[in-house]
Design an enzyme around this catalytic site. Structure first.
Site: not given
Length: 358
Positions: A273, A321, A333
């Site tokens: 990510c 994240h 993402h």
């Protein structure tokens, strides 16, 4: 005669074997059997089977724990690179310092040899002894200059020696940090592999139909969270326009859609990510930290109502994240292992906050 004896012995052996195998002996042996084995303990009752929703939550928790460990790994790797570069830099400075010391020593040695040849007096000191007043004054000035040069030379040597000592100490400190970060990397890698393996084991125990239902449950949960986020009216206040760099970052990130998530990856074939967001902004000419936690900690924060395309949305309370806002309530993402870079609702996960790389 010998043949008879051999035959008789053979018959005797056969008879003995027959007697040993006779039913009477077998019954006799059976008359004293071993104690009977205790009855087997009843099997523990199987616990209630987990629902698919419980399995989904467990898998999600494992992947999130793996994401936290991935951040730890990436940070340790980044620090290891920095410390390695610093050690190389210090090593070059030490080499240059030693070369300078050698040159200064050569100059000092030349001055000492000249004094020895002059009976211990420096060059110019002999001329101070002249009877000519003007020549005396001129040479006295040269003598003072020579003494100052010698003093400066010794002072410079002392300073360079002190710098070398400091460089060596710094190099030792960085080496210690380097080794500590290598240990952290190894521990984080072990943790990541363990969490991912546990999640994949749970997935492998599901039938194809259950896996499909599991993915459907994931999508339902994301849709529910996105709907609730949009229900707050957040998009009504979002009218920020992307800057030129922001557009470049968004274009890069969306061009990676379909590439797999791989922990620790920074492209070009795969990403995690924060590797995706860092690479996207790097392509736009802006260097940002490597991990989602460091991006959250170090980049300027903005209110959600001021969010614009190119900004980074940080998720979960541990900042484990991160994704890039692309407009219209959506973000791009790299979700997790087993998934590809994709577009999702910006509110489909728990939002911690928003940061702006520019």
């Amino acid at each position: 005669m010998n043949r008879r004896r051999c035959a008789t012995a053979a018959i005797t052996v056969v008879c003995a074997l027959t007697v040993l195998a006779s039913p009477a002996l077998t019954l006799s042996a059976a008359a004293a059997p071993f104690p009977p084995a205790p009855p087997a303990a009843p099997a523990a009752p199987a616990g209630p089977k987990k629902t698919l929703e419980e399995v989904r939550k467990e898998i999600d928790a494992l992947y999130r724990q793996a994401a936290v460990a991935t951040d730890a790994y990436n940070l340790a790797e980044e620090q290891t690179k920095e410390q390695s570069e610093e050690i190389v830099k210090l090593a070059r400075m030490i080499v240059a310092g030693r070369e300078k010391i050698d040159r200064l020593k050569a100059q000092a040695g030349a001055a000492a040899r000249a004094q020895y040849r002059n009976g211990g007096l420096p060059d110019g000191a002999q001329f101070v002894l002249t009877d000519d007043p003007q020549l005396f004054l001129d040479n006295a000035g040269r003598l003072q200059q020579g003494q100052k040069a010698t003093k400066d030379l010794l002072s410079e040597m002392s300073q360079v020696q002190a710098e070398l000592t400091s460089y060596a100490k710094d190099a030792g400190t960085n080496w210690t940090k380097l080794e500590a970060n290598r240990v952290k990397q190894a521990e984080a890698k072990k943790d990541i592999d363990g969490k991912i393996a546990a999640a994949r084991k749970l997935e492998s125990e599901l039938e194809a139909e259950e896996l499909e239902r599991l993915r459907h449950l994931e999508q339902q949960e994301q849709y529910r969270a996105q709907t609730a986020w949009l229900g707050t009216g957040v998009l009504k206040g979002l009218d920020g326009k992307a800057t030129a760099r922001g557009k470049q970052a968004v274009e890069f990130a969306t061009a990676q859609i379909g590439k797999p998530y791989v922990w620790g990856a920074e492209g070009p074939g795969s990403y995690d990510c924060s590797g995706l967001t860092q690479s996207a902004w790097g392509a736009a000419g802006r260097a940002i930290p490597r991990t989602s936690q460091e991006q959250w900690r170090l980049l300027p924060r903005v209110d959600i109502k001021d969010m614009r395309p190119g900004d980074l949305i940080v998720y979960y309370q541990d900042a484990s994240h991160i994704g890039m806002y692309i407009g219209d309530g959506a973000m791009v993402h790299a979700p997790r292992p087993g998934r590809n870079v994709t577009i999702a609702g910006a509110g489909s996960m728990e939002i911690l906050g928003v940061v702006r790389p520019e």
